[in-house]
Design an enzyme around this catalytic site. Structure first.
Site, mmCIF file in Angstrom:
data_model
loop_
_atom_site.group_PDB
_atom_site.id
_atom_site.type_symbol
_atom_site.label_atom_id
_atom_site.label_comp_id
_atom_site.label_asym_id
_atom_site.label_seq_id
_atom_site.Cartn_x
_atom_site.Cartn_y
_atom_site.Cartn_z
ATOM 1 N N PHE A 35 -1.601 -1.352 -4.197
ATOM 2 C CA PHE A 35 -2.513 -0.225 -3.766
ATOM 3 C C PHE A 35 -1.795 1.137 -3.864
ATOM 4 C CE2 PHE A 35 -4.913 -2.669 -0.485
ATOM 5 C CZ PHE A 35 -5.351 -3.816 -1.334
ATOM 6 N N TYR A 38 0.983 -1.075 0.008
ATOM 7 C CA TYR A 38 -0.023 0.014 -0.080
ATOM 8 C C TYR A 38 0.855 0.967 -0.109
ATOM 9 C CZ TYR A 38 -4.144 2.776 1.469
ATOM 10 O OH TYR A 38 -5.109 3.663 1.623
ATOM 11 N N CYS A 39 0.814 2.079 -1.016
ATOM 12 C CA CYS A 39 1.393 3.309 -1.120
ATOM 13 C C CYS A 39 2.792 3.188 -1.051
ATOM 14 C CB CYS A 39 1.036 4.302 -0.187
ATOM 15 S SG CYS A 39 1.591 6.100 -0.191
ATOM 16 N N LEU A 40 3.525 3.669 0.038
ATOM 17 C CA LEU A 40 4.889 3.477 0.203
ATOM 18 C C LEU A 40 5.437 2.048 0.336
ATOM 19 C CD1 LEU A 40 6.181 6.302 2.572
ATOM 20 C CD2 LEU A 40 5.960 6.410 0.198
ATOM 21 N N GLY A 48 3.773 -0.189 -1.319
ATOM 22 C CA GLY A 48 3.868 -0.568 -2.678
ATOM 23 C C GLY A 48 5.244 -0.553 -3.432
#
Length: 609
Positions: free
Chosen positions: A361, A333-335, A337
């Site tokens: 994500f 998710y975000c960082l 990812g």
């Protein structure tokens, strides 16, 4: 005899008012004493321009003044709008129904009170502001002839200035605030002052730490982060949580979630009805999640290599011991990812294929177009940030949170100024805003590496551009099946940037675009039946062309991901109970690491891991 009916004001309890004034006196005294004890160092002794705003606006003004004809044209257009407003106001006073000269954008909640539309005076103020805002933004925020970074900086801070000057942000020009002040006999303003002083006391160095929600309304593991599970592994950087199964059989391949280390993981486990983690467990996945430590200055040396080795790779090793399964499906998710992409590239270089599928994500791999965050990231600003981090050993989470809030200033800053300080109301208890205010720090070494290599250098997309643990990595060699979910209104990881990152991967990729933004678009359970999502199996080069050709589907993308993830589940096995494998349970979820709340004062820790 008939008496004119008076609007009754609520009676003020003298004891309550006395306590309120006592609180104000106490907080004021504490602020004065803190200032005196610091020798005046809580205020800036000299002006600094780490953001480079002076130079940017000087260039913008120079470009404007170099074209007097265009400047005169802009002034004439503004004058025409103001003349139209004055004429319409006169006609409206005579009872005519007139279309407004300027209207607020759809969804602009600053002007939702009925007086902004129905009261002549406030409608005039509102339209005057909107006209000024439009022409100032068009003239200064869209100056031609500037380089991209300078233009983006001028545009962004022009909008910040415009938002700050909204009449809704001032007592005398906000009808709702004035009505509340009259109806409460002025108590709302006194209560607002008390709220302001309380937020100043909570801050450090004279900074304001605005309260966005009732922080006492939530307790981790009691009414938030509720999904049952156990911590089965921990090291300096993380605790690994394994969740209790909800089905008799589960997919053979476990599912690991890597959340961003700038926030706490429980955004994916807020409440039962919007918990992605609980939903994924219900879909038959053996779910593990990383709960990152909230670092302090003792961890200043922790690097991006450490987050790879002690973070992602350590979690993969632990899951294999806990389940006996070598192949694992992973979500970033975000960082998280971005770290997942680095992990995949590192494992590919090591010829290790233990990650069977990868889900991203709202995660960026290509940072060429990072959106408005680029305003805060250039060589000068990163160097200044590094200087601060080298002194403290970390980046304070609240500073990064303020940066994100500025991207949506009207919703995440000024609405709370009005509610808390002008209306004197307490913030509403809201789980998502509680999570948003529960920020985490980032070690200096790791964050500096991330900013310089990803944002400034955009080296992750370059073959061999980044070396991790002595291994040059290349994301363009990744053949792992991947699922990208991005959101159309994302202001942190713009979907066209995530689309560019998805094109770098060599393996099969499914790109899906969801509705809403960075958080609401991801935390979107199917039962809510909100928003929509778009799919298109053709990986065309242009993201706009992809969207034009995409099919739109109602509701949440979760079901689409669920079908995709089931294809990579690897068959079914008996449900796994946390702590029954080779890794024993250390404590109940949500674990100790997530409960560490480090506020603005480094010596005050509410819990220890």
């Amino acid at each position: 005899m008939n008496k004119t009916k008076q609007t009754e004001r609520p009676q003020q309890d003298p004891a309550d008012m006395a306590k309120l004034y006592a609180d104000i006196a106490q907080k004021s005294g504490e602020l004065v004493n803190r200032f005196l004890a610091s020798g005046g160092k809580d205020t800036h002794s000299a002006l600094s321009d780490e953001l480079g705003l002076s130079q940017a606006f000087f260039e913008a003004w120079s470009k404007m003044l170099s074209d007097p004809a265009k400047l005169a044209e802009a002034q004439m257009k503004a004058w025409q709008d103001y003349m139209s407003l004055w004429q319409n106001a006169m006609l409206k006073m005579m009872g005519q129904d007139i279309q407004p000269v300027a209207e607020a954008a759809h969804g602009d909640r600053r002007f939702k009170h009925e007086d902004w539309q129905q009261n002549f005076f406030y409608d005039y103020i509102k339209q005057s502001y909107l006209i000024a805002a439009k022409h100032l933004h068009q003239s200064l925020g869209k100056v031609e002839g500037l380089d991209q970074k300078t233009s983006q900086k001028v545009d962004f801070y022009t909008r910040q200035y415009i938002d700050a000057l909204s009449p809704s942000n001032f007592m005398l020009t906000n009808p709702e605030v004035l009505r509340e002040a009259v109806n409460s006999g002025g108590q709302s303003l006194v209560k607002g002052l008390n709220n302001l002083l309380e937020d100043l006391v909570r801050g450090e160095g004279g900074q304001l730490r605005m309260k966005m929600t009732d922080t006492e309304a939530f307790r981790l593991g009691e009414n938030i982060a509720l999904t049952p599970g156990k911590v089965v592994f921990q090291n300096e950087l993380l605790q690994l949580i394994q969740y209790q199964p909800l089905t008799r059989e589960v997919h053979a391949r476990p599912l690991l979630i890597i959340p961003p280390w700038i926030n706490k993981y429980y955004i994916l486990d807020l409440r039962d009805n919007n918990s992605f983690i609980k939903w994924a467990v219900g879909q038959g996945h053996t779910v593990f999640v990383i709960s990152w430590v909230n670092p302090d200055k003792r961890m200043a040396h922790k690097s991006f290599d450490d987050y790879l080795q002690e973070g992602a790779l350590a979690a993969l090793d632990a899951i294999e011991r806990a389940t006996g399964e070598r192949e694992i499906n992973v979500i970033g998710y975000c960082l998280g990812g971005t770290l997942l992409a680095c992990t995949l590239a590192y494992l590919d270089a090591k010829k290790d294929n233990r990650i069977h599928s990868a889900t991203f994500f709202v995660a960026m791999i290509d940072f060429e177009r990072p959106g408005e965050l680029e305003v805060f990231i250039d060589e000068k600003q990163v160097a200044a940030l590094e200087e601060k981090m080298n002194v403290r050993g970390y980046l304070e989470g609240s500073e990064m949170a303020h940066t994100f809030n500025m991207l949506r200033a009207n919703d995440l800053i000024w609405s709370f100024v009005v509610n808390n300080y002008l209306l004197g109301k307490d913030p509403f208890p809201f789980d998502l805003l509680y999570w948003n205010s529960d920020s985490t720090r980032m070690p200096a070494a790791m964050h500096s590496f991330y900013l310089r290599n990803m944002y400034l250098g955009n080296l992750l997309r370059e073959p061999g551009g980044i070396t991790l643990s002595g291994v040059p990595i290349d994301v363009t060699r990744i053949k792992t099946p991947a699922y990208f979910i991005s959101t159309v209104e994302d202001h942190i990881a713009p979907w066209k940037s995530t689309y560019a990152g998805a094109k770098l991967l060599k393996g099969p990729v499914r790109f899906v675009l969801g509705g809403s933004g960075h958080i609401a678009g991801i935390i979107n359970p199917p039962a809510a039946n909100k928003y929509c999502y778009w799919t298109n199996d053709d990986r065309v080069a242009d993201p706009d062309a992809w969207l034009v050709q995409a099919a739109q589907h109602p509701g949440s993308w979760w079901a689409d991901w669920g079908r995709w993830a089931a294809q990579h589940g690897g068959g079914k096995v008996a449900a796994r109970i946390p702590g029954k494998g080779k890794l024993k349970a250390l404590e109940d979820a949500p674990g100790a690491y997530v409960k560490v709340h480090v506020d603005a004062h480094p010596h005050k820790r509410k819990s220890k891991p």
